[in-house]
Structures are given as C-alpha cells and as structure tokens.
Design a protein around this motif. Structure first.
Motif, PDB file in Angstrom:
ATOM      1  N   MET A 153      19.836 -22.736   9.294  1.00  0.00           N
ATOM      2  CA  MET A 153      18.563 -22.333   9.877  1.00  0.00           C
ATOM      3  C   MET A 153      17.455 -22.998   9.077  1.00  0.00           C
ATOM      4  O   MET A 153      17.390 -22.838   7.857  1.00  0.00           O
ATOM      5  CB  MET A 153      18.400 -20.809   9.838  1.00  0.00           C
ATOM      6  CG  MET A 153      19.354 -20.033  10.711  1.00  0.00           C
ATOM      7  SD  MET A 153      18.994 -18.247  10.643  1.00  0.00           S
ATOM      8  CE  MET A 153      17.372 -18.212  11.432  1.00  0.00           C
ATOM      9  N   LEU A 180      15.624 -20.028  16.020  1.00  0.00           N
ATOM     10  CA  LEU A 180      16.535 -19.485  17.027  1.00  0.00           C
ATOM     11  C   LEU A 180      17.564 -20.522  17.454  1.00  0.00           C
ATOM     12  O   LEU A 180      18.739 -20.197  17.686  1.00  0.00           O
ATOM     13  CB  LEU A 180      15.740 -18.998  18.239  1.00  0.00           C
ATOM     14  CG  LEU A 180      16.546 -18.449  19.419  1.00  0.00           C
ATOM     15  CD1 LEU A 180      17.365 -17.235  19.003  1.00  0.00           C
ATOM     16  CD2 LEU A 180      15.612 -18.094  20.579  1.00  0.00           C
ATOM     17  N   VAL A 232      20.511 -20.502  15.150  1.00  0.00           N
ATOM     18  CA  VAL A 232      21.402 -19.375  15.418  1.00  0.00           C
ATOM     19  C   VAL A 232      22.270 -19.661  16.637  1.00  0.00           C
ATOM     20  O   VAL A 232      23.493 -19.466  16.620  1.00  0.00           O
ATOM     21  CB  VAL A 232      20.586 -18.079  15.632  1.00  0.00           C
ATOM     22  CG1 VAL A 232      21.512 -16.913  15.971  1.00  0.00           C
ATOM     23  CG2 VAL A 232      19.756 -17.757  14.403  1.00  0.00           C
ATOM     24  N   GLN A 233      21.640 -20.148  17.678  1.00  0.00           N
ATOM     25  CA  GLN A 233      22.378 -20.448  18.907  1.00  0.00           C
ATOM     26  C   GLN A 233      23.411 -21.548  18.688  1.00  0.00           C
ATOM     27  O   GLN A 233      24.493 -21.520  19.289  1.00  0.00           O
ATOM     28  CB  GLN A 233      21.401 -20.851  20.011  1.00  0.00           C
ATOM     29  CG  GLN A 233      20.511 -19.701  20.462  1.00  0.00           C
ATOM     30  CD  GLN A 233      19.394 -20.144  21.392  1.00  0.00           C
ATOM     31  OE1 GLN A 233      18.836 -21.245  21.244  1.00  0.00           O
ATOM     32  NE2 GLN A 233      19.054 -19.297  22.352  1.00  0.00           N
ATOM     33  N   VAL A 260      29.923 -11.940  12.376  1.00  0.00           N
ATOM     34  CA  VAL A 260      28.800 -12.858  12.137  1.00  0.00           C
ATOM     35  C   VAL A 260      28.291 -12.658  10.713  1.00  0.00           C
ATOM     36  O   VAL A 260      28.113 -11.515  10.267  1.00  0.00           O
ATOM     37  CB  VAL A 260      27.643 -12.623  13.131  1.00  0.00           C
ATOM     38  CG1 VAL A 260      26.526 -13.635  12.889  1.00  0.00           C
ATOM     39  CG2 VAL A 260      28.131 -12.688  14.570  1.00  0.00           C
ATOM     40  N   ALA A 319      25.107 -14.050   8.215  1.00  0.00           N
ATOM     41  CA  ALA A 319      23.848 -14.803   8.192  1.00  0.00           C
ATOM     42  C   ALA A 319      23.160 -14.618   6.847  1.00  0.00           C
ATOM     43  O   ALA A 319      23.184 -13.529   6.265  1.00  0.00           O
ATOM     44  CB  ALA A 319      22.922 -14.345   9.314  1.00  0.00           C
ATOM     45  N   LEU A 376      15.441 -11.120  10.302  1.00  0.00           N
ATOM     46  CA  LEU A 376      16.557 -12.012  10.642  1.00  0.00           C
ATOM     47  C   LEU A 376      17.637 -11.252  11.398  1.00  0.00           C
ATOM     48  O   LEU A 376      18.259 -11.791  12.328  1.00  0.00           O
ATOM     49  CB  LEU A 376      17.137 -12.632   9.369  1.00  0.00           C
ATOM     50  CG  LEU A 376      18.310 -13.592   9.547  1.00  0.00           C
ATOM     51  CD1 LEU A 376      17.948 -14.735  10.484  1.00  0.00           C
ATOM     52  CD2 LEU A 376      18.764 -14.133   8.197  1.00  0.00           C
ATOM     53  N   VAL A 406      19.334 -12.508  15.000  1.00  0.00           N
ATOM     54  CA  VAL A 406      20.766 -12.807  15.145  1.00  0.00           C
ATOM     55  C   VAL A 406      21.445 -11.776  16.032  1.00  0.00           C
ATOM     56  O   VAL A 406      22.281 -12.120  16.886  1.00  0.00           O
ATOM     57  CB  VAL A 406      21.440 -12.872  13.766  1.00  0.00           C
ATOM     58  CG1 VAL A 406      22.928 -13.170  13.912  1.00  0.00           C
ATOM     59  CG2 VAL A 406      20.779 -13.941  12.889  1.00  0.00           C
ATOM     60  N   VAL A 419      20.972 -12.424  19.739  1.00  0.00           N
ATOM     61  CA  VAL A 419      21.854 -13.465  20.277  1.00  0.00           C
ATOM     62  C   VAL A 419      23.281 -12.942  20.404  1.00  0.00           C
ATOM     63  O   VAL A 419      23.975 -13.195  21.388  1.00  0.00           O
ATOM     64  CB  VAL A 419      21.813 -14.721  19.387  1.00  0.00           C
ATOM     65  CG1 VAL A 419      22.796 -15.784  19.908  1.00  0.00           C
ATOM     66  CG2 VAL A 419      20.398 -15.293  19.336  1.00  0.00           C
ATOM     67  N   VAL A 448      26.065  -7.186  12.406  1.00  0.00           N
ATOM     68  CA  VAL A 448      25.859  -8.530  11.874  1.00  0.00           C
ATOM     69  C   VAL A 448      25.659  -8.419  10.365  1.00  0.00           C
ATOM     70  O   VAL A 448      24.849  -7.612   9.905  1.00  0.00           O
ATOM     71  CB  VAL A 448      24.636  -9.207  12.524  1.00  0.00           C
ATOM     72  CG1 VAL A 448      24.374 -10.559  11.893  1.00  0.00           C
ATOM     73  CG2 VAL A 448      24.840  -9.350  14.025  1.00  0.00           C
ATOM     74  N   VAL A 487      23.897  -9.540   7.625  1.00  0.00           N
ATOM     75  CA  VAL A 487      22.683 -10.282   7.291  1.00  0.00           C
ATOM     76  C   VAL A 487      22.319  -9.971   5.845  1.00  0.00           C
ATOM     77  O   VAL A 487      22.150  -8.811   5.476  1.00  0.00           O
ATOM     78  CB  VAL A 487      21.513  -9.914   8.219  1.00  0.00           C
ATOM     79  CG1 VAL A 487      20.223 -10.563   7.737  1.00  0.00           C
ATOM     80  CG2 VAL A 487      21.809 -10.355   9.641  1.00  0.00           C
ATOM     81  N   VAL A 529      23.996 -19.503   9.431  1.00  0.00           N
ATOM     82  CA  VAL A 529      24.687 -18.528  10.272  1.00  0.00           C
ATOM     83  C   VAL A 529      26.116 -18.999  10.455  1.00  0.00           C
ATOM     84  O   VAL A 529      26.362 -20.184  10.701  1.00  0.00           O
ATOM     85  CB  VAL A 529      24.014 -18.366  11.643  1.00  0.00           C
ATOM     86  CG1 VAL A 529      24.794 -17.361  12.505  1.00  0.00           C
ATOM     87  CG2 VAL A 529      22.574 -17.913  11.488  1.00  0.00           C
TER      88      VAL A 529
END
Length: 345
Positions: A250, A256, A259-260, A273, A275, A308, A312, A315, A321, A323, A338
């Motif tokens: 990132m 974004l 992340v995608q 996930v 991050a 954040l 995330v 998505v 997640v 994080v 990510v």
C-alpha cells in the motif's frame, strides 16, 4: 506430502477458544498438527495489553489437554502471533494454521516456523536482534522447504518487548523500544529475503532510513514473547495445492487499489487477511494534513487500525481482518502491505 489448512475463528473474549475446541472435537483439526496461530485481540496493543498473553495461555492449555505435551513445550514450537486492538469495524478473531500429511504431488503454499534465541532487553533494536531474525527467517524457510527467497510470499514475526524498564536497553522509552524491536525484526527479515542490503542493516538505520523496507514482511511486538517468533509462507515443491497467498504493498493509507490488488492475486474463498499500516510521519496524506500523530487523547496506532481496518474490511466484506500498526520498514513509508489467504476456486 504436507497440506496447509487455515481456519479463521471468531472469539467472544480473549480467552474464548470454543470454536477451535469444537473443530478438534469434530476431527476437522488435529491438535498435534497445529503449526501457528495469528490473531487479533481486543486490547489496546500497548505494553499493558494482557489480552494477548491471556489468549496464548488459554490456547496452550487447550492444546496441552489434547496432545499430552506441556504448555511450555507447545509455546516453544508453535508461534502465537497476536496483535491487540480491534478498533472500529475490526472483529476479534484468530487464524489457525495446521499442516497434515497426504499422498499427493504438486507445488503449493508452504508454511515454516522458527524461533530465535531469547532476546534480552539489551539486544532489542540492535544488530544482534537483526542478525537473530535473519537466521530465524532462513531457518523457517528451510523448515518449509522454500529454496529461494523470491518464492516467499510473507514473513510474519512476533518480536519481543521488555516487561519492565532495563538499564541495559537501547532506550528507556517503552513505546520507542517496541518500535525499535519491530524495526530490527523487519530489517532482519528483509535482509533474509534479499529485499534489504545486508550492509545497510545497521542500528543507525532503524526508524531513520525508511527507504529500507520489504513488501513481504509483517511485524508485531509485545511483552508476551521473549524471542522473535517467525512464520514464513511461500511456494514450495512437495506441498499440496489449493491455498494461495496474494500480497501487495500500500503506497499510503488511502491506497484502495493496493488492497484490491492483494485480493485479486488470491481469487477464491478468503481464509484470512493480514494488513500492516503506519501513520505517515510527514503529518499528511496526499498533501492534506492528518491529526493521528498529534492527538493526545487517542494513540496514533489506534487511529491507524480503525481507519485501515475499515478500508480492508470493506473490501473483504468481513471484519475479521488482522490489521496491525507500527509498519516500520514494512512497505513504503506512510503505507504498508496487505496479504490475503484464499482457497483457490
């Protein structure tokens, strides 16, 4: 042939292992095959966040009752990487990574683990810790059968922080020492992967030369561990196919697209996930001022995790997640990374 399995489980409180206990009772997970646990607890993520130690203690007691091993023996071979702080949309949860043997052939996602020697306070944030992490990452790669550094998808490390002030430590500032521990572990992992030149891995570079980073390293630090606990994920021959890992950097907190990209690199059923992010030290994001670093009421990392985490989780469509703030030398400055684990379609 080893096969990696990942179970993402919710918890009602930091000592709630009922979901894992149910999986073990049904035979869906064998306690003796659990190799690592990575999770988020609802503490503050600071030095006095005892939710992480509470979870670890409960986990080892559960596994001890199932395997006959002592909790101490289990803790010495199963990395338990916990990050405190589930602000905003984040949900407390943990990912259980287990490895079973089966007759198959292929090349799949591999997992390896290793522990450095106990890291005393005087070595935290110093070359000794960097070198210990370099050795541990390489040992974890060997454990997984990952022959080349370029085949590593992600290195996850839980780095130690002293439980009490130590006159031999590099700093008397406890929060700074936690950051130095993360930085030393990140640089060490980056050196092991070839992402950071070994001759640049100096004490003076930690937290200052942010041009030194790896897009494949995630570090958390805490008082509940006494050494650097390492989990390596990567692709290796002899591992069953079926699980993939997508990793992307990132550029900043609003990236974004980054992340995608991680989700796009891991198509299929999302299993977990991870991050990492960091409040930009310049005090601005894309030219506009942010107030995370100057807020005297809420710690900057709590701001970071809330912001954040929302991006995330939106998505992912799921608040479970991992994080974590404190992304020193883990992705671009002011940004992060990510990693998405998925069962391939």
């Amino acid at each position: 042939m080893p096969r990696l399995a990942i179970h993402r489980l919710s918890m009602a409180h930091p000592g709630d292992l009922s979901a894992l206990e149910a999986l073990i009772a049904r035979g869906e997970v064998r306690a003796g095959e659990i190799r690592a646990v990575i999770g988020k607890t609802e503490g503050n993520g600071g030095l006095n966040d005892f939710t992480r130690g509470f979870f670890t203690q409960t986990l080892m007691l559960l596994l001890a009752s199932q395997t006959g091993e002592t909790p101490a023996a289990l803790a010495a071979r199963i990395p338990c990487v916990l990050s405190g702080g589930t602000e905003g949309a984040l949900s407390p949860h943990y990912m259980v990574f287990s490895v079973s043997d089966e007759a198959a052939a292929g090349r799949g996602l591999a997992l390896g683990t290793a522990f450095s020697p106990v890291t005393p306070a005087r070595e935290i944030g110093r070359v000794a810790q960097i070198e210990a992490v370099v050795a541990a990452v390489r040992a974890a790669m060997a454990d997984a059968g990952i022959a080349r550094a370029e085949d590593v998808a992600l290195v996850q490390v839980k780095a130690p922080a002293p439980q009490a002030p130590d006159p031999d430590a590099r700093s008397t500032d406890a929060k700074l020492l936690m950051a130095l521990s993360r930085a030393a572990a990140a640089v060490g992992a980056g050196v092991a992967l070839g992402d950071i030149p070994a001759d640049h891995a100096t004490e003076a570079a930690l937290l200052t030369d942010l041009s030194l980073y790896s897009n494949r390293v995630s570090i958390s630090s805490g008082v509940e561990v006494t050494c650097n606990e390492v989990v390596v994920f990567g692709h290796a021959d002899g591992w069953a196919e079926g699980i993939v890992a997508g990793v992307a950097p990132m550029a900043d907190l609003l990236d974004l697209a980054g992340v995608q990209a991680a989700f796009a690199a891991a198509p299929g059923e999302v299993l977990g996930v991870i991050a990492k992010g960091e409040p930009d030290k310049t005090g601005a994001i894309r030219g506009h001022r942010h107030t995370m670093l100057g807020d005297t009421d809420i710690d900057a990392q709590r701001h970071l995790r809330g912001a954040l985490g929302a991006i995330v989780a939106a998505v992912a469509g799921d608040g479970r997640v991992f994080v974590s703030g404190g992304a020193e030398h883990q992705g671009p400055p002011g940004g992060g990374l990510v990693c998405v684990f998925a069962r391939s379609a």
